[in-house]
Design a protein around this motif. Structure first.
Motif, PDB file in Angstrom:
ATOM      1  N   TYR A 108       0.819  -1.209   0.000  1.00 53.00           N
ATOM      2  CA  TYR A 108       0.000   0.000   0.000  1.00 53.00           C
ATOM      3  C   TYR A 108       0.854   1.262   0.000  1.00 53.00           C
ATOM      4  O   TYR A 108       0.434   2.295  -0.512  1.00 53.00           O
ATOM      5  CB  TYR A 108      -0.974  -0.001   1.185  1.00 53.00           C
ATOM      6  CG  TYR A 108      -2.004   1.083   1.082  1.00 53.00           C
ATOM      7  CD1 TYR A 108      -2.988   1.030   0.100  1.00 53.00           C
ATOM      8  CD2 TYR A 108      -1.985   2.176   1.938  1.00 53.00           C
ATOM      9  CE1 TYR A 108      -3.931   2.034  -0.021  1.00 53.00           C
ATOM     10  CE2 TYR A 108      -2.925   3.182   1.827  1.00 53.00           C
ATOM     11  CZ  TYR A 108      -3.896   3.110   0.850  1.00 53.00           C
ATOM     12  OH  TYR A 108      -4.817   4.113   0.725  1.00 53.00           O
ATOM     13  N   ASP A 109       2.074   1.189   0.533  1.00 47.85           N
ATOM     14  CA  ASP A 109       2.974   2.339   0.497  1.00 47.85           C
ATOM     15  C   ASP A 109       3.188   2.823  -0.935  1.00 47.85           C
ATOM     16  O   ASP A 109       3.365   4.012  -1.179  1.00 47.85           O
ATOM     17  CB  ASP A 109       4.311   2.021   1.163  1.00 47.85           C
ATOM     18  CG  ASP A 109       5.070   0.883   0.490  1.00 47.85           C
ATOM     19  OD1 ASP A 109       4.434  -0.069  -0.010  1.00 47.85           O
ATOM     20  OD2 ASP A 109       6.313   0.935   0.477  1.00 47.85           O
ATOM     21  N   PHE A 110       3.130   1.899  -1.891  1.00 46.37           N
ATOM     22  CA  PHE A 110       3.249   2.252  -3.308  1.00 46.37           C
ATOM     23  C   PHE A 110       1.867   2.496  -3.929  1.00 46.37           C
ATOM     24  O   PHE A 110       1.631   3.513  -4.569  1.00 46.37           O
ATOM     25  CB  PHE A 110       3.976   1.153  -4.074  1.00 46.37           C
ATOM     26  CG  PHE A 110       4.034   1.404  -5.552  1.00 46.37           C
ATOM     27  CD1 PHE A 110       4.982   2.259  -6.083  1.00 46.37           C
ATOM     28  CD2 PHE A 110       3.122   0.811  -6.404  1.00 46.37           C
ATOM     29  CE1 PHE A 110       5.027   2.512  -7.451  1.00 46.37           C
ATOM     30  CE2 PHE A 110       3.158   1.056  -7.764  1.00 46.37           C
ATOM     31  CZ  PHE A 110       4.105   1.910  -8.294  1.00 46.37           C
ATOM     32  N   PHE A 111       0.955   1.547  -3.725  1.00 50.76           N
ATOM     33  CA  PHE A 111      -0.322   1.591  -4.443  1.00 50.76           C
ATOM     34  C   PHE A 111      -1.237   2.737  -4.031  1.00 50.76           C
ATOM     35  O   PHE A 111      -2.105   3.127  -4.802  1.00 50.76           O
ATOM     36  CB  PHE A 111      -1.062   0.256  -4.313  1.00 50.76           C
ATOM     37  CG  PHE A 111      -0.441  -0.826  -5.139  1.00 50.76           C
ATOM     38  CD1 PHE A 111      -0.358  -0.713  -6.513  1.00 50.76           C
ATOM     39  CD2 PHE A 111       0.075  -1.951  -4.540  1.00 50.76           C
ATOM     40  CE1 PHE A 111       0.222  -1.698  -7.281  1.00 50.76           C
ATOM     41  CE2 PHE A 111       0.665  -2.950  -5.303  1.00 50.76           C
ATOM     42  CZ  PHE A 111       0.735  -2.815  -6.675  1.00 50.76           C
ATOM     43  N   ARG A 112      -1.031   3.305  -2.870  1.00 52.76           N
ATOM     44  CA  ARG A 112      -1.861   4.445  -2.478  1.00 52.76           C
ATOM     45  C   ARG A 112      -1.639   5.630  -3.412  1.00 52.76           C
ATOM     46  O   ARG A 112      -2.484   6.513  -3.525  1.00 52.76           O
ATOM     47  CB  ARG A 112      -1.623   4.828  -1.028  1.00 52.76           C
ATOM     48  CG  ARG A 112      -0.272   5.387  -0.741  1.00 52.76           C
ATOM     49  CD  ARG A 112      -0.075   5.518   0.777  1.00 52.76           C
ATOM     50  NE  ARG A 112       1.290   5.827   1.099  1.00 52.76           N
ATOM     51  CZ  ARG A 112       1.736   7.055   1.318  1.00 52.76           C
ATOM     52  NH1 ARG A 112       0.912   8.072   1.248  1.00 52.76           N
ATOM     53  NH2 ARG A 112       2.998   7.245   1.601  1.00 52.76           N
ATOM     54  N   HIS A 113      -0.513   5.616  -4.126  1.00 53.87           N
ATOM     55  CA  HIS A 113      -0.233   6.674  -5.096  1.00 53.87           C
ATOM     56  C   HIS A 113      -0.819   6.350  -6.475  1.00 53.87           C
ATOM     57  O   HIS A 113      -0.869   7.220  -7.330  1.00 53.87           O
ATOM     58  CB  HIS A 113       1.281   6.884  -5.235  1.00 53.87           C
ATOM     59  CG  HIS A 113       1.934   7.222  -3.946  1.00 53.87           C
ATOM     60  ND1 HIS A 113       1.757   8.430  -3.308  1.00 53.87           N
ATOM     61  CD2 HIS A 113       2.764   6.499  -3.145  1.00 53.87           C
ATOM     62  CE1 HIS A 113       2.450   8.445  -2.179  1.00 53.87           C
ATOM     63  NE2 HIS A 113       3.070   7.290  -2.064  1.00 53.87           N
ATOM     64  N   ALA A 114      -1.224   5.100  -6.661  1.00 51.00           N
ATOM     65  CA  ALA A 114      -1.725   4.661  -7.966  1.00 51.00           C
ATOM     66  C   ALA A 114      -3.242   4.763  -8.047  1.00 51.00           C
ATOM     67  O   ALA A 114      -3.918   3.880  -8.552  1.00 51.00           O
ATOM     68  CB  ALA A 114      -1.267   3.224  -8.249  1.00 51.00           C
ATOM     69  N   GLU A 115      -3.772   5.847  -7.537  1.00 51.67           N
ATOM     70  CA  GLU A 115      -5.207   6.126  -7.617  1.00 51.67           C
ATOM     71  C   GLU A 115      -5.420   7.156  -8.713  1.00 51.67           C
ATOM     72  O   GLU A 115      -4.581   8.033  -8.920  1.00 51.67           O
ATOM     73  CB  GLU A 115      -5.728   6.666  -6.277  1.00 51.67           C
ATOM     74  CG  GLU A 115      -5.589   5.705  -5.126  1.00 51.67           C
ATOM     75  CD  GLU A 115      -6.559   4.548  -5.189  1.00 51.67           C
ATOM     76  OE1 GLU A 115      -7.579   4.661  -5.897  1.00 51.67           O
ATOM     77  OE2 GLU A 115      -6.300   3.524  -4.535  1.00 51.67           O
ATOM     78  N   GLU A 116      -6.550   7.065  -9.367  1.00 53.36           N
ATOM     79  CA  GLU A 116      -6.821   7.963 -10.488  1.00 53.36           C
ATOM     80  C   GLU A 116      -6.717   9.434 -10.092  1.00 53.36           C
ATOM     81  O   GLU A 116      -6.188  10.255 -10.836  1.00 53.36           O
ATOM     82  CB  GLU A 116      -8.204   7.664 -11.064  1.00 53.36           C
ATOM     83  CG  GLU A 116      -8.482   8.374 -12.356  1.00 53.36           C
ATOM     84  CD  GLU A 116      -9.766   7.916 -13.000  1.00 53.36           C
ATOM     85  OE1 GLU A 116      -9.928   8.176 -14.198  1.00 53.36           O
ATOM     86  OE2 GLU A 116     -10.613   7.311 -12.319  1.00 53.36           O
TER      87      GLU A 116
END
Length: 191
Positions: free
Chosen positions: A101-109
């Protein structure tokens, strides 16, 4: 870990940390190298540009999710039931999402469209590969690509909305599996 893997891992970790303060488009190779304590020459030894670094990172994560899926299949789906396999695939994707999530929280539209679309592309390709594996058994009404896009968008929309409602992860996982089972049992697939 050999030198190459150590450098690549350091660059990926550094990129993730930098995303806390900059969008992916704003991160330069020079900034990344300076923060990682490596040179541009070293960076370009392994990557063509920052996009190839990002793609390598996604491939690493996809490999992790595939390994997780295989373990789930071995533990709770020895007969390769398609519905259970789809749930295991969903679990593997969610496990990866929350583990990183440390990475994927930035991968939001609404956060970073470049990361979002690249992430979506990798998840969608995974769904397509997976759907093609079970086409003969489940027989989707639409092409595997159309089926995958529908499932992926429906589930991601549900998960995104649940997260926006600050729902606990276990509840999100349960609702996503329920939605997936409803879709599998619907007229979306030929009986």
């Amino acid at each position: 870990m050999d030198r190459k893997n150590a450098i690549q891992m350091k660059l990926k970790e550094t990129m993730t940390k930098m995303l806390d303060s900059k969008r992916f488009e704003q991160i330069t190779v020079s900034d990344l190298c300076r923060a990682a304590g490596t040179s541009r020459v070293t960076f370009y030894t392994y990557y063509d540009d920052k996009y190839s670094l990002l793609d390598d990172y996604f491939r690493d994560m996809l490999e992790k999710a595939e390994g997780d899926f295989t373990k789930l299949q071995m533990s709770n789906n020895p007969n390769d039931d398609p519905e259970t396999a789809y749930c295991n695939f969903l679990d593997a994707v969610l496990n990866l999402y929350y583990d990183r999530y440390d990475f994927f929280r930035h991968a939001e539209e609404d956060q970073d469209q470049n990361l979002y679309f690249r992430y979506y592309w990798y998840v969608l390709r995974g769904f397509e590969k997976f759907t093609m594996r079970y086409c003969e058994v489940l027989r989707p009404v639409f092409t595997p690509e159309q089926t995958s896009a529908t499932l992926c968008n429906a589930l991601w929309g549900l998960i995104h909305n649940c997260r926006a409602e600050k729902m606990p992860v276990d509840r999100i996982r349960k609702l996503a599996k329920e939605a997936l089972k409803i879709l599998i049992e619907s007229n979306f697939f030929v009986k």
